[in-house]
Design a protein around this motif. Structure first.
Motif, PDB file in Angstrom:
ATOM      1  N   SER A   1     -12.636  -6.861   8.209  1.00 37.32           N
ATOM      2  CA  SER A   1     -11.671  -6.970   7.110  1.00 37.32           C
ATOM      3  C   SER A   1     -10.650  -8.037   7.482  1.00 37.32           C
ATOM      4  O   SER A   1     -10.373  -8.261   8.665  1.00 37.32           O
ATOM      5  CB  SER A   1     -10.943  -5.635   6.909  1.00 37.32           C
TER       6      SER A   1
ATOM      7  N   ILE B   1     -10.923   5.284   8.339  1.00 32.91           N
ATOM      8  CA  ILE B   1     -10.473   5.029   6.964  1.00 32.91           C
ATOM      9  C   ILE B   1     -11.561   5.508   5.993  1.00 32.91           C
ATOM     10  O   ILE B   1     -12.749   5.526   6.332  1.00 32.91           O
ATOM     11  CB  ILE B   1     -10.189   3.519   6.778  1.00 32.91           C
TER      12      ILE B   1
ATOM     13  N   ALA C   1     -13.516  -3.878  11.817  1.00 31.37           N
ATOM     14  CA  ALA C   1     -12.366  -4.352  11.029  1.00 31.37           C
ATOM     15  C   ALA C   1     -11.055  -4.388  11.816  1.00 31.37           C
ATOM     16  O   ALA C   1     -10.083  -4.990  11.378  1.00 31.37           O
ATOM     17  CB  ALA C   1     -12.198  -3.484   9.779  1.00 31.37           C
ATOM     18  N   GLN C   2     -11.034  -3.724  12.978  1.00 31.42           N
ATOM     19  CA  GLN C   2      -9.794  -3.726  13.774  1.00 31.42           C
ATOM     20  C   GLN C   2     -10.021  -4.435  15.100  1.00 31.42           C
ATOM     21  O   GLN C   2      -9.229  -4.276  16.027  1.00 31.42           O
ATOM     22  CB  GLN C   2      -9.361  -2.269  14.012  1.00 31.42           C
TER      23      GLN C   2
ATOM     24  N   LYS D   1       0.811  -1.208   0.000  1.00 26.21           N
ATOM     25  CA  LYS D   1       0.000   0.000   0.000  1.00 26.21           C
ATOM     26  C   LYS D   1       0.855   1.272   0.000  1.00 26.21           C
ATOM     27  O   LYS D   1       0.355   2.358  -0.143  1.00 26.21           O
ATOM     28  CB  LYS D   1      -0.978   0.002   1.177  1.00 26.21           C
TER      29      LYS D   1
ATOM     30  N   LYS E   1      -4.591  -7.148   9.754  1.00 26.87           N
ATOM     31  CA  LYS E   1      -5.642  -7.383  10.749  1.00 26.87           C
ATOM     32  C   LYS E   1      -5.282  -8.617  11.585  1.00 26.87           C
ATOM     33  O   LYS E   1      -4.371  -9.359  11.231  1.00 26.87           O
ATOM     34  CB  LYS E   1      -6.996  -7.567  10.071  1.00 26.87           C
TER      35      LYS E   1
ATOM     36  N   ASN F   1     -13.290  -7.905   0.428  1.00 26.09           N
ATOM     37  CA  ASN F   1     -12.499  -7.061   1.329  1.00 26.09           C
ATOM     38  C   ASN F   1     -13.404  -6.338   2.327  1.00 26.09           C
ATOM     39  O   ASN F   1     -14.632  -6.387   2.213  1.00 26.09           O
ATOM     40  CB  ASN F   1     -11.603  -6.071   0.566  1.00 26.09           C
ATOM     41  N   GLY F   2     -12.771  -5.666   3.271  1.00 23.99           N
ATOM     42  CA  GLY F   2     -13.526  -4.996   4.334  1.00 23.99           C
ATOM     43  C   GLY F   2     -14.202  -3.721   3.864  1.00 23.99           C
ATOM     44  O   GLY F   2     -15.183  -3.280   4.473  1.00 23.99           O
ATOM     45  N   SER F   3     -13.683  -3.110   2.815  1.00 22.97           N
ATOM     46  CA  SER F   3     -14.303  -1.884   2.295  1.00 22.97           C
ATOM     47  C   SER F   3     -15.645  -2.199   1.659  1.00 22.97           C
ATOM     48  O   SER F   3     -16.652  -1.537   1.939  1.00 22.97           O
ATOM     49  CB  SER F   3     -13.391  -1.215   1.261  1.00 22.97           C
TER      50      SER F   3
ATOM     51  N   ASP G   1     -18.455  -1.176  12.185  1.00 24.24           N
ATOM     52  CA  ASP G   1     -17.231  -1.543  11.474  1.00 24.24           C
ATOM     53  C   ASP G   1     -16.230  -2.062  12.499  1.00 24.24           C
ATOM     54  O   ASP G   1     -15.610  -1.291  13.235  1.00 24.24           O
ATOM     55  CB  ASP G   1     -16.676  -0.334  10.721  1.00 24.24           C
TER      56      ASP G   1
HETATM   57  C1  LIG Z   1      -8.962  -2.179   7.259  1.00 20.80           C
HETATM   58  C2  LIG Z   1     -10.212  -1.448   7.493  1.00 20.80           C
HETATM   59  C3  LIG Z   1     -11.209  -1.351   6.519  1.00 20.80           C
HETATM   60  C4  LIG Z   1     -11.017  -1.774   5.096  1.00 20.80           C
HETATM   61  O1  LIG Z   1     -10.710  -3.064   4.911  1.00 20.80           O
HETATM   62  P1  LIG Z   1     -10.026  -3.556   3.534  1.00 20.80           P
HETATM   63  O2  LIG Z   1     -10.103  -5.033   3.654  1.00 20.80           O
HETATM   64  O3  LIG Z   1      -8.630  -3.038   3.527  1.00 20.80           O
HETATM   65  O4  LIG Z   1     -10.839  -3.015   2.424  1.00 20.80           O
HETATM   66  C5  LIG Z   1     -12.397  -0.733   6.854  1.00 20.80           C
HETATM   67  N1  LIG Z   1     -12.594  -0.205   8.070  1.00 20.80           N
HETATM   68  C6  LIG Z   1     -11.642  -0.234   9.016  1.00 20.80           C
HETATM   69  C7  LIG Z   1     -11.922   0.363  10.347  1.00 20.80           C
HETATM   70  C8  LIG Z   1     -10.415  -0.836   8.755  1.00 20.80           C
HETATM   71  O5  LIG Z   1      -9.471  -0.861   9.691  1.00 20.80           O
END
Ligand SMILES: *Cc1c(COP(=O)(O)O)cnc(C)c1O
Length: 390
Positions: free
Chosen positions: A197, A102, A175-176, A8, A202, A75-77, A173
């Motif tokens: 994600s 993000i 993702a973390q 990235k 992660k 993916n997470g997005s 969200d």
């Molecule tokens: C990493 C992340 C995403 C996006 O995930 P990707 O798999 O990279 O698209 C979305 N929200 C948060 C809070 C993230 O940390």
């Protein structure tokens, strides 16, 4: 794998190639059943989303997060796009979210025609300021997007109460936050729809990947349909709605299943890392460190963030450059949504100011925090950091 994680940021790769003992900001661990399961995909020929690992990973992960349904995506997005579309959020709807996150969060809303309404950060937890939510609720508000930042969850109870009182949906969200709890319940189990994600930085990874989770059967079916082009059940290649191809491959899910088997150990490793850094850095008066715990959670240290104090004469960019020269990888904190050129261009967030988040964005960065980080490397990070901050 080292390079994959740095993909990235190309400029970092070029610089890192010069230094043999460069400590990258992230290195995943892939030492469980990853190879075995991926081999099974290759040997059986099941490499698309039709393979059996996808279902197994969805079920195991949903169970782990204490949810009924899991829908794996690429993916997470895009997991956020699916969540927003499944909830029926559309043109003109308002969704309250943090400015410090993000871009995926706001981008998914804008793509759906919705309006992100921003709140500032809390200076101590770096999460969205819960007290600023209610005054932003209007008759157009449809949902609150909760984003847990860097390792400590958002204080959810007041938000859940607000959502109930004003009949709003929650998009969470997480993702973390794989493996993190809010009070005694798993993060990712609170949203009407929650997302994860599995990017390599992660807690568990599938290379690229994500998941949408819900307890609502109708919503889960909408998510499944949106992920797969909204094919009509009765007649393939006929579509009543517009969907996406956001499917996860069997190879990704194979990685995910193997990673999930190791998640409890991974969480321990992260917490150990956080404790080590805090113990070794807390005497330094120039910086703020992540909070170790609150009354609702213990930090999981997705990344170990550092914020330079006001009286410190340099900003994060300057310190990050100095660390890079000395072989320590870092990443800046998020850049606020209200300061994004793309959103300015689209006419969003005119003259809005969020001082706490702006300060975090300018004075915050994170140090190597990946699962593959060695003790000796952490020691070097601390000593170099102390030297640079002196
Ligand atoms: C990493 C992340 C995403 C996006 O995930 P990707 O798999 O990279 O698209 C979305 N929200 C948060 C809070 C993230 O940390």
């Amino acid at each position: 794998m080292f390079e994959l994680c740095l993909e990235k940021n190309k400029s970092f790769i070029q610089k890192t190639k010069k230094l043999e003992n460069f400590i990258p900001v992230n290195r995943p661990i892939l030492k469980g059943n990853e190879k075995k399961y991926v081999n099974e995909c290759i040997e059986s020929g099941w490499i698309s989303s039709e393979g059996s690992f996808v279902k197994r990973f969805e079920e195991k992960f949903a169970t782990y997060v204490e949810r009924r349904f899991g829908i794996a995506v690429c993916n997470g997005s895009v997991a956020l796009d699916v969540a927003i579309n499944a909830l029926g959020i559309k043109e003109g709807d308002e969704v309250i979210m943090p400015t410090f996150t993000i871009i995926s969060c706001a981008a998914a809303l804008v793509r759906a025609g919705a309006i992100p309404v921003l709140v500032d950060s809390d200076p101590i937890t770096w999460n969205m300021n819960v007290e600023q939510i209610e005054k932003n609720i209007t008759e157009k508000t449809k949902a609150i997007m909760v984003v847990h930042i860097y390792g400590l969850p958002v204080d959810l109870d007041p938000i859940l109460n607000l959502a109930k009182k004003h009949k709003l949906k929650i998009i969470e969200d997480a993702a973390q936050m794989h493996g993190q709890n809010y009070k005694s319940k798993k993060c990712g189990s609170f949203g009407d729809v929650s997302t994860f994600s599995f990017y390599p930085n992660k807690h568990i990874t599938t290379g690229e990947g994500g998941m949408v989770l819900t307890d609502d059967e109708n919503l889960s079916e909408k998510c499944r349909s949106l992920r797969n082009l909204c094919f009509k059940k009765e007649k393939r290649f006929v579509h009543d709605e517009l969907g996406f191809n956001f499917r996860m491959t069997n190879i990704q899910a194979a990685l995910g299943l193997a990673q999930l088997e190791q998640i409890d150990r991974f969480i321990d490793v992260k917490r150990e890392m956080g404790k080590f850094y805090t113990k070794n850095l807390k005497e330094n008066l120039n910086i703020d460190l992540p909070l170790e715990s609150t009354n609702y959670a213990q930090n999981i240290y997705w990344v170990y963030g550092i914020v330079l104090n006001q009286q410190f004469k340099f900003d994060a960019e300057n310190i990050m450059q100095k660390l890079n020269v000395k072989g320590i990888g870092t990443r800046p904190f998020f850049w606020c949504m209200h300061e994004q050129p793309v959103f300015k261009k689209l006419g969003f967030f005119k003259n809005q100011k969020f001082p706490i988040a702006e300060n975090l964005a300018r004075r915050g960065f994170y140090i190597p925090s990946g699962l593959g980080l060695k003790r000796t490397e952490m020691e070097r990070v601390c000593s170099v950091l102390k030297e640079v901050l002196r």
